[in-house]
Design an enzyme around this catalytic site. Structure first.
Site, PDB file in Angstrom:
ATOM      1  N   LYS A  77      14.235   1.035  -6.593  1.00  0.00           N
ATOM      2  CA  LYS A  77      13.734   1.695  -5.385  1.00  0.00           C
ATOM      3  C   LYS A  77      14.645   1.264  -4.239  1.00  0.00           C
ATOM      4  O   LYS A  77      14.718   0.072  -3.910  1.00  0.00           O
ATOM      5  CB  LYS A  77      12.290   1.266  -5.110  1.00  0.00           C
ATOM      6  CG  LYS A  77      11.755   1.811  -3.788  1.00  0.00           C
ATOM      7  CD  LYS A  77      10.338   1.323  -3.526  1.00  0.00           C
ATOM      8  CE  LYS A  77      10.004   1.447  -2.049  1.00  0.00           C
ATOM      9  NZ  LYS A  77       8.734   0.795  -1.710  1.00  0.00           N
ATOM     10  N   GLY A 104       2.494  -1.340   5.355  1.00  0.00           N
ATOM     11  CA  GLY A 104       1.467  -2.348   5.580  1.00  0.00           C
ATOM     12  C   GLY A 104       0.470  -2.005   6.678  1.00  0.00           C
ATOM     13  O   GLY A 104      -0.411  -2.786   6.992  1.00  0.00           O
ATOM     14  N   ALA A 109       3.969   3.762   1.197  1.00  0.00           N
ATOM     15  CA  ALA A 109       3.828   3.044   2.478  1.00  0.00           C
ATOM     16  C   ALA A 109       2.736   3.597   3.392  1.00  0.00           C
ATOM     17  O   ALA A 109       2.648   4.796   3.632  1.00  0.00           O
ATOM     18  CB  ALA A 109       5.142   3.000   3.259  1.00  0.00           C
ATOM     19  N   GLY A 110       1.931   2.683   3.871  1.00  0.00           N
ATOM     20  CA  GLY A 110       0.901   3.027   4.840  1.00  0.00           C
ATOM     21  C   GLY A 110      -0.398   3.510   4.229  1.00  0.00           C
ATOM     22  O   GLY A 110      -1.374   3.756   4.937  1.00  0.00           O
ATOM     23  N   ASN A 152       0.360  -0.968  -1.944  1.00  0.00           N
ATOM     24  CA  ASN A 152       0.532  -2.407  -2.160  1.00  0.00           C
ATOM     25  C   ASN A 152      -0.351  -3.225  -1.235  1.00  0.00           C
ATOM     26  O   ASN A 152      -1.336  -3.822  -1.665  1.00  0.00           O
ATOM     27  CB  ASN A 152       2.015  -2.780  -1.971  1.00  0.00           C
ATOM     28  CG  ASN A 152       2.291  -4.260  -2.233  1.00  0.00           C
ATOM     29  OD1 ASN A 152       1.396  -5.073  -2.422  1.00  0.00           O
ATOM     30  ND2 ASN A 152       3.541  -4.634  -2.247  1.00  0.00           N
ATOM     31  N   THR A 153      -0.045  -3.189   0.082  1.00  0.00           N
ATOM     32  CA  THR A 153      -0.725  -4.097   1.018  1.00  0.00           C
ATOM     33  C   THR A 153      -2.248  -4.007   0.934  1.00  0.00           C
ATOM     34  O   THR A 153      -2.929  -5.036   0.884  1.00  0.00           O
ATOM     35  CB  THR A 153      -0.287  -3.803   2.470  1.00  0.00           C
ATOM     36  OG1 THR A 153       1.121  -4.021   2.552  1.00  0.00           O
ATOM     37  CG2 THR A 153      -0.994  -4.696   3.467  1.00  0.00           C
TER      38      THR A 153
END
Lengths: 261, 339
Positions: A99, A160, A186-187, A208-209
Site C-alpha cells: 500500500k 484516524g 481512512a476516516g 483501523n483506528t
C-alpha cells in the site's frame, strides 16, 4: 438469494470485502482476535513497525498465514522513499503487496497524490501489487490506472479522525469512472459509515483506528464485517436512491394517460 | 489561537476538576492519534567534552569532571547492552564541542549505530544545514535541540560562554535541520529555568512556525524539568507535578499529532501516571554518563543529570503491558537517505 462475485485484486480472489489496519492496538492479542473477528483476508502492516529480530513482539507473528499481507510505506515523504521502503519490505519477506502511502504533512497526514503516482509507476513496473492511498481525485485515479495500480484507495476523511465519508461525492465519481476496485480507506469510524461506502458501490473498505481504539476491538471488528456485508448486499439490491421530497407516483406525466381512459 | 493570558489562566487554575477535565481531553486526543502505544528509546552519551558554559549543566566547560570521548570500538561496547535490552531507537548525545566531536566523529558514530539500531537521532551542538544534510545521508533521521529558555535575558544569564551563547543561531537550528532533510525534530524547554508561561507560549509559536514551513517533519516536544546535579541548585521557578501535568495536557490538546517525550529525569510513579495523559515516547533503561552502560563503574561516572527512574527496559515493558499499552521498539526501518 444473495449472489455476489468475490473481490478480485490483481487476479487474486477474496471473499471478504473488509481490510484491517494493524496500528494503535493496545496489545497483540487484541489485534489477533480482531483479525479473526473481522474476517479480513487482507491486513495492512507498516514496515516501520516490523522488527524481524524481536520474536515475541514481531507483529508478523500475530497475523495468520492465510492472510494476504499488505505492507504500507508509512513514513515515506516522497516517491523515492516509498519505493525504497517497498523494496525493503519485499526483501524482508513481506511479499509483493504494497500500500503506497506518501505523506509529507505530519499534521493532517494527507497523501501526496503526485508522488504516489510516481511510486506506483516504478513499483508496478517492478512487479509489485500496488494499492495506492490517495485524496480522492479523478485525474490522479486515471493516472494510477495507467501506472499499473491494482486498486485505488481514496480517503473518506483524515486518517484516524472517525469522521466518515466527508469526501463522498468525489469517491462516488471514482466508483463511477474507474475500472479498478475502489477501496475506501481512512476516516471510517463506525460500521454505519463502512456500510454507507459499500452502498455507494465501493469494492471494499479498510478501517483501523476505530477498531484498535475501541474498548472491545474484536466486537467492533465483527460489527464492521457485518456492516460491509450489509452495505454490499444493499448495493447489489439496486438500492433506491434517496430523495429529499415525497414522491407521488406520476404527477408530471399522468395527463398522458388521462385521455386514454 | 493560544495567548499568554490563556496559558497563564490554565497554569493558575488549580481546581481539581479543571485539571481532571484537561487530563480527560488530553487522554482522548492521545488515544485517537496514537492508540495505546508508547515508543521506547535509549540515550547514549558519546562525549562530555563541552566548550559552552551553561550554568545548569553537569557537563559545562568549567566543571571539573573526567572528560571522555568514546572511540568507535567503545561505542560498540556501549551499544551491545542497549540493543540486547530490545531498544531499536537510539538518541546519541554529546556536549557542545565542534573541536572534540566534529561532524566526522558523529558520522562514525552513526555508521556504528547502524549495525544495531533502526532509528538514529542526535542531540549535539547546532550545525549548518549542509552538515545536517551530510548527517542525514549518513543515516541520521532525527535531531533534538532544546532552546532551553526563550527568555533572551535569562538565556544570556545562564549561557555564559561558548557557541551556545548565540540565541539566534540556536533558535534557527530546527529550521536548518529540516533543510537538511531530517524526519524527526524534537524541541523543548528546560522547565524551571525561566518563567513557565512565556516560555511555553514561545515554544508553541516556534513549533507552529516549523509545522507551517516544514510540514513533512514529525515533531515532538520534551519538557525536561531542571533537576539538581550532584546537589547543586539552579532552579528559578519550581514546576510542581500538577503544573507539569497541565503542561503536558495543554500541549497535547493544542498539538494532537505532536509526539511528547518523557525522560528518566522523572520519578517512576509520575512516569506511570503520565502514560495515560499524552506521553508518546519514553526513554528506558537509561544511563546519562559517557561510558555508563558498560565501560565505567557507577562511582567513576559523571552523569549529565541524575536519573530518577532506573528501571530496566524489561521492567518498563512489563509495566506498559500491565497498563494495557503496546511498547513500540521499532518505529522506523532505516532506508538509504537522500534528499
Amino acid at each position: 438469494m444473495f449472489n455476489d462475485m468475490p473481490l478480485v485484486i490483481a487476479g487474486k480472489t477474496f471473499n471478504s470485502r473488509f481490510l484491517l489496519g494493524t496500528g494503535k492496538f493496545k496489545n497483540k492479542s487484541d489485534l489477533a482476535e480482531s483479525i479473526v473477528a473481522s474476517g479480513a483476508e487482507i491486513v495492512t502492516v507498516a514496515l516501520r513497525r516490523v522488527d524481524l529480530d524481536r520474536h515475541e513482539d514481531n507483529i508478523l507473528k500475530h497475523i495468520p498465514k492465510n492472510i494476504t499481507l499488505l505492507t504500507n510505506t508509512s513514513g515515506a515523504r516522497n516517491a523515492q522513499e516509498a519505493v525504497r521502503i517497498a523494496r525493503l519490505a519485499k526483501a524482508s519477506g513481506c511479499g509483493p503487496w504494497v500500500k503506497i502511502e506518501v505523506i509529507n504533512d505530519s499534521k493532517y497526514l494527507l497523501p501526496d497524490n503526485q508522488e504516489t503516482v510516481k511510486a506506483t509507476q516504478i513499483l508496478a513496473a517492478e512487479g509489485f501489487v500496488v494499492l495506492p492511498y490517495i485524496s480522492p481525485d479523478l485525474y490522479t485515479a486515471r493516472a494510477l490506472v495507467k501506472a499499473g495500480a491494482a486498486t485505488v484507495m481514496p480517503l473518506g476523511s483524515l486518517i484516524g479522525s472517525n469522521q466518515g465519508l466527508k469526501t463522498k461525492e468525489l469517491i462516488q465519481i471514482l466508483i463511477n469512472e474507474i475500472d479498478l476496485p475502489i477501496v475506501v480507506d481512512a476516516g471510517i469510524g463506525a460500521p454505519s459509515q463502512a456500510a454507507e461506502a459499500m452502498e455507494m458501490g465501493a469494492a471494499a473498505v479498510l478501517a483501523n483506528t476505530a477498531i484498535a481504539t475501541a474498548e472491545q476491538p474484536a466486537v467492533l471488528a465483527r460489527a464492521f464485517a457485518l456492516a460491509v456485508e450489509a452495505g454490499r448486499m444493499a448495493y447489489l439490491s439496486g438500492l433506491p436512491r434517496q430523495t429529499s421530497v415525497a414522491n407521488a407516483s406520476s404527477p408530471l406525466t399522468g395527463f398522458l394517460y388521462d385521455n386514454a381512459q | 489561537m493560544i495567548t499568554l493570558n490563556k496559558i497563564q489562566q490554565v497554569l493558575n487554575d488549580t481546581r481539581r476538576e479543571s485539571v481532571e477535565e484537561m487530563a480527560q481531553e488530553a487522554a482522548r486526543v492521545t488515544r485517537q492519534n496514537f492508540g495505546r502505544t508508547i515508543s521506547l528509546y535509549a540515550p547514549l552519551y558519546l562525549s562530555n567534552y563541552c566548550s559552552s558554559h551553561c550554568t545548569y549543566c553537569g557537563f559545562h566547560a568549567l566543571n571539573k569532571i573526567k572528560r571522555i570521548k568514546l572511540t568507535p570500538d567503545e561505542m560498540r561496547r556501549e551499544m551491545v547492552p542497549i540493543h540486547a535490552q530490545g531498544i531499536r531507537n537510539i538518541l546519541m548525545l554529546t556536549g557542545e564541542s565542534y573541536k572534540h566531536t566534529p561532524i566526522e566523529y558523529l558520522k562514525d558514530a552513526v555508521r556504528t549505530a547502524g549495525d544495531f539500531f533502526q532509528g538514529i537521532a542526535l542531540e549535539v551542538h547546532p550545525m549548518q544545514a549542509q552538515e545536517y544534510k551530510e548527517l542525514f545521508a549518513a543515516g541520521v533521521d532525527g535531531i533534538t535541540v532544546y532552546q532551553e529558555t526563550y527568555d533572551r535575558r535569562r538565556y544570556a544569564d545562564v549561557h555564559l560562554s561558548g557557541y551556545k551563547k548565540d540565541y539566534d543561531f540556536r533558535y534557527g537550528t530546527p529550521q536548518r535541520a529540516a533543510e537538511g532533510g531530517m524526519r524527526q525534530i524534537v524541541l523543548g524547554i528546560l522547565l524551571g529555568l525561566s518563567e513557565t508561561a512565556p516560555d511555553l507560549l514561545a515554544l508553541y509559536e516556534h513549533l507552529r512556525s516549523m509545522e507551517r514551513s516544514y510540514p513533512g517533519v514529525e515533531y515532538a516536544v520534551s519538557f525536561p524539568r531542571l533537576r539538581t546535579i550532584k546537589e547543586k541548585e539552579f532552579v528559578r521557578c519550581d514546576v510542581d507535578d500538577t503544573t507539569f501535568i497541565k503542561i503536558i495536557c495543554l500541549t497535547r490538546i493544542l498539538f494532537g499529532r505532536v509526539g511528547i517525550n518523557l525522560s528518566t529525569r522523572e520519578a517512576p510513579q509520575l512516569r506511570n501516571n503520565l502514560l495515560e495523559l499524552g506521553i508518546t515516547r519514553m526513554s528506558a533503561g537509561s544511563n546519562t554518563s559517557v561510558g555508563g552502560y558498560s565501560l565505567l563503574d557507577k562511582d567513576e561516572q559523571d552523569p549529565q543529570f541524575d536519573i530518577k527512574d532506573d528501571r530496566s527496559v524489561a521492567d518498563v515493558v512489563a509495566l506498559l503491558k500491565k497498563r494495557n499499552f503496546d511498547p513500540i521498539f521499532t518505529d522506523w526501518r532505516r532506508i538509504e537517505n537522500c534528499s
